[in-house]
Design an enzyme around this catalytic site. Structure first.
Site, PDB file in Angstrom:
ATOM      1  N   SER A 108       8.033  96.448  21.589  1.00 25.43           N
ATOM      2  CA  SER A 108       9.316  96.452  22.288  1.00 25.43           C
ATOM      3  C   SER A 108      10.326  97.252  21.470  1.00 25.43           C
ATOM      4  CB  SER A 108       9.789  95.009  22.403  1.00 25.43           C
ATOM      5  OG  SER A 108      11.183  94.945  22.509  1.00 25.43           O
ATOM      6  N   SER A 109      11.347  97.769  22.168  1.00 26.26           N
ATOM      7  CA  SER A 109      12.375  98.539  21.449  1.00 26.26           C
ATOM      8  C   SER A 109      13.223  97.644  20.538  1.00 26.26           C
ATOM      9  CB  SER A 109      13.278  99.277  22.429  1.00 26.26           C
ATOM     10  OG  SER A 109      13.918  98.355  23.286  1.00 26.26           O
ATOM     11  N   CYS A 110      13.101  96.312  20.676  1.00 28.13           N
ATOM     12  CA  CYS A 110      13.919  95.440  19.809  1.00 28.13           C
ATOM     13  C   CYS A 110      13.378  95.363  18.390  1.00 28.13           C
ATOM     14  CB  CYS A 110      14.086  94.056  20.410  1.00 28.13           C
ATOM     15  SG  CYS A 110      12.594  93.118  20.382  1.00 28.13           S
ATOM     16  N   TYR A 137      11.384  87.395  18.019  1.00 30.05           N
ATOM     17  CA  TYR A 137      10.499  88.222  18.857  1.00 30.05           C
ATOM     18  C   TYR A 137      10.209  89.555  18.160  1.00 30.05           C
ATOM     19  CZ  TYR A 137       8.924  90.755  23.034  1.00 30.05           C
ATOM     20  OH  TYR A 137       8.206  91.498  23.946  1.00 30.05           O
ATOM     21  N   LYS A 141       6.661  91.203  16.935  1.00 31.91           N
ATOM     22  CA  LYS A 141       6.183  92.505  17.412  1.00 31.91           C
ATOM     23  C   LYS A 141       5.948  93.477  16.250  1.00 31.91           C
ATOM     24  CE  LYS A 141       5.724  91.795  21.754  1.00 31.91           C
ATOM     25  NZ  LYS A 141       4.363  91.845  22.335  1.00 31.91           N
ATOM     26  N   HIS A 180      15.549  88.976  32.039  1.00 32.12           N
ATOM     27  CA  HIS A 180      16.321  90.108  31.533  1.00 32.12           C
ATOM     28  C   HIS A 180      17.422  90.457  32.538  1.00 32.12           C
ATOM     29  CE1 HIS A 180      12.827  90.808  28.833  1.00 32.12           C
ATOM     30  NE2 HIS A 180      13.802  91.128  28.010  1.00 32.12           N
TER      31      HIS A 180
HETATM   32  P1  GDP Z   1      18.374  92.544  25.627  1.00 29.63           P
HETATM   33  O1  GDP Z   1      18.128  93.949  26.057  1.00 29.63           O
HETATM   34  O2  GDP Z   1      17.361  92.031  24.660  1.00 29.63           O
HETATM   35  O3  GDP Z   1      19.775  92.347  25.109  1.00 29.63           O
HETATM   36  O4  GDP Z   1      18.146  91.592  26.890  1.00 29.63           O
HETATM   37  P2  GDP Z   1      18.800  91.341  28.332  1.00 29.63           P
HETATM   38  O5  GDP Z   1      18.160  92.221  29.335  1.00 29.63           O
HETATM   39  O6  GDP Z   1      18.656  89.865  28.574  1.00 29.63           O
HETATM   40  O7  GDP Z   1      20.359  91.646  28.214  1.00 29.63           O
HETATM   41  C1  GDP Z   1      20.873  92.953  28.188  1.00 29.63           C
HETATM   42  C2  GDP Z   1      22.384  92.931  28.304  1.00 29.63           C
HETATM   43  O8  GDP Z   1      22.756  92.557  29.631  1.00 29.63           O
HETATM   44  C3  GDP Z   1      23.104  91.963  27.362  1.00 29.63           C
HETATM   45  O9  GDP Z   1      24.264  92.590  26.872  1.00 29.63           O
HETATM   46  C4  GDP Z   1      23.473  90.811  28.299  1.00 29.63           C
HETATM   47  O10 GDP Z   1      24.590  90.067  27.852  1.00 29.63           O
HETATM   48  C5  GDP Z   1      23.779  91.579  29.571  1.00 29.63           C
HETATM   49  N1  GDP Z   1      23.762  90.776  30.797  1.00 29.63           N
HETATM   50  C6  GDP Z   1      24.741  90.754  31.741  1.00 29.63           C
HETATM   51  N2  GDP Z   1      24.454  89.875  32.713  1.00 29.63           N
HETATM   52  C7  GDP Z   1      23.254  89.327  32.414  1.00 29.63           C
HETATM   53  C8  GDP Z   1      22.433  88.346  33.050  1.00 29.63           C
HETATM   54  O11 GDP Z   1      22.752  87.786  34.087  1.00 29.63           O
HETATM   55  N3  GDP Z   1      21.237  88.062  32.440  1.00 29.63           N
HETATM   56  C9  GDP Z   1      20.847  88.680  31.276  1.00 29.63           C
HETATM   57  N4  GDP Z   1      19.652  88.367  30.743  1.00 29.63           N
HETATM   58  N5  GDP Z   1      21.626  89.588  30.645  1.00 29.63           N
HETATM   59  C10 GDP Z   1      22.805  89.914  31.196  1.00 29.63           C
END
Ligand code: GDP
Length: 313
Positions: A108-110, A137, A141, A180
């Protein structure tokens, strides 16, 4: 890979694994081995060892993992570390013991440091501190990448690793606490439209930027690497283009046809400010993504509408 080669796709019910199965079938590979998690608990060393001895797969796509969005990663820190370490350690070790011809591990990119320069080049691994919300996580990875490297160096195993950016597509997780951002927004806007709500709550500030790759493009990239790449260094897979969460939210809103407003919930974390992949390595090898975000989003929403009951159950 020969068309009759036996290929184990670990995690075939997930978004990535199911895309891999679709791709392999479309390419004419029909000797696929799959197991559901109730048939085979990949955290169980003995069970995985027995499975490999019995099935003796020639190729392995390691797409099984405990995955989730920013909140799930942050809350279930123990499981994200423990389950993922066990899954990858068991599969990679069994692949070595049973002379698997080639294995592709998906990360993953994380894995990259929180404040690494952008775009993220493969060589930035372990050059700084990780983002706190998904550190467990990411550590798991990174351990998976290092397992592939170690078995390659010590035993000559052809184990390669690929690091996809944020993914979306069919069979995604739409459970709002665990998902996500992209599937979460599809569901939120869709339900708000049906309920006639005036506002939809979106997390954080909207300023973080993310890159989104369709799962079918990822599967095509994995297939390409399996056929064409045998080196130690892992390979980024992405589009090389990102959008802010605010831009994404506007795009999903438009795709779904929600006409109300966005409300930003600042009590939720932003996570990493940006994680744009440098994809020059895979592009120089000869692969590029096909799906543009706008089109991929439309397709994904159509798929959500068709499979809503099953996806939300
Ligand atoms: P990340 O890429 O590991 O940070 O995972 P996410 O896909 O869960 O979140 C990406 C970004 O989207 C973060 O800045 C979250 O705060 C934002 N975000 C905004 N609304 C939402 C939501 O409803 N669900 C999630 N998971 N993220 C959200």
């Amino acid at each position: 890979m020969e068309k009759n080669a036996s290929i184990y796709v670990a995690g075939h019910r997930g978004m990535v694994g199911s895309a891999l199965v679709r791709k392999l079938r479309a390419e004419g590979f029909n000797n696929l081995i799959v197991r559901t998690s109730s048939e085979l608990d990949l955290r169980n060393q003995r069970a995985v060892a027995d499975f490999f001895e019995e099935e003796r797969p020639e190729y392995v796509f390691l797409a099984a993992a405990k995955v989730g969005g920013i909140l799930a990663n942050n809350i279930y820190r123990a499981e994200f570390l423990y389950d993922n370490l066990l899954i990858e350690a068991n599969i990679i070790h069994s692949a070595y013991q049973n002379s698997v011809r080639k294995l592709l591990f998906l990360g993953s990119s994380c894995i990259y440091p929180k404040l690494a320069p952008q775009p993220l080049k493969e060589e930035y691994l372990l050059s700084g501190y990780l983002e706190a919300t998904n550190e467990p996580y990411a550590i798991a990875k990174i351990a998976g990448i290092k397992l592939c490297e170690a078995y390659r160096n010590q035993y000559g195993c052809n184990f390669i690793s690929a690091m996809p950016t944020n993914l979306y597509g069919p069979n995604d997780n739409y459970e709002l606490q665990g998902s996500h951002v992209l599937p979460a927004l599809i569901r939120k806007f869709h339900e708000a439209k049906l309920n006639g709500d005036a506002v939809v709550e979106v997390w954080g500030t909207g300023s973080p930027k993310r890159e989104f790759l369709h799962a079918d493009d990822l599967a095509a990239a994995c297939f390409f690497l399996m056929e064409n790449y045998d080196d130690e260094l892992f390979v980024n897979i992405g589009t090389g283009e990102d959008v802010s969460i605010r831009e994404l939210a506007e795009l999903v809103k438009e795709t779904v046809g929600f006409e109300g407003d966005l409300q930003w919930d600042l009590s939720k974390p932003d996570g990493t400010p940006r994680k744009l992949m440098d994809v020059s390595r895979i592009q120089n090898l000869g692969w590029k993504h096909e799906t543009q975000l706008k089109d991929g989003l439309k397709r994904t929403y159509q798929d959500f509408l068709v499979n809503e009951v099953q996806l939300l159950s």
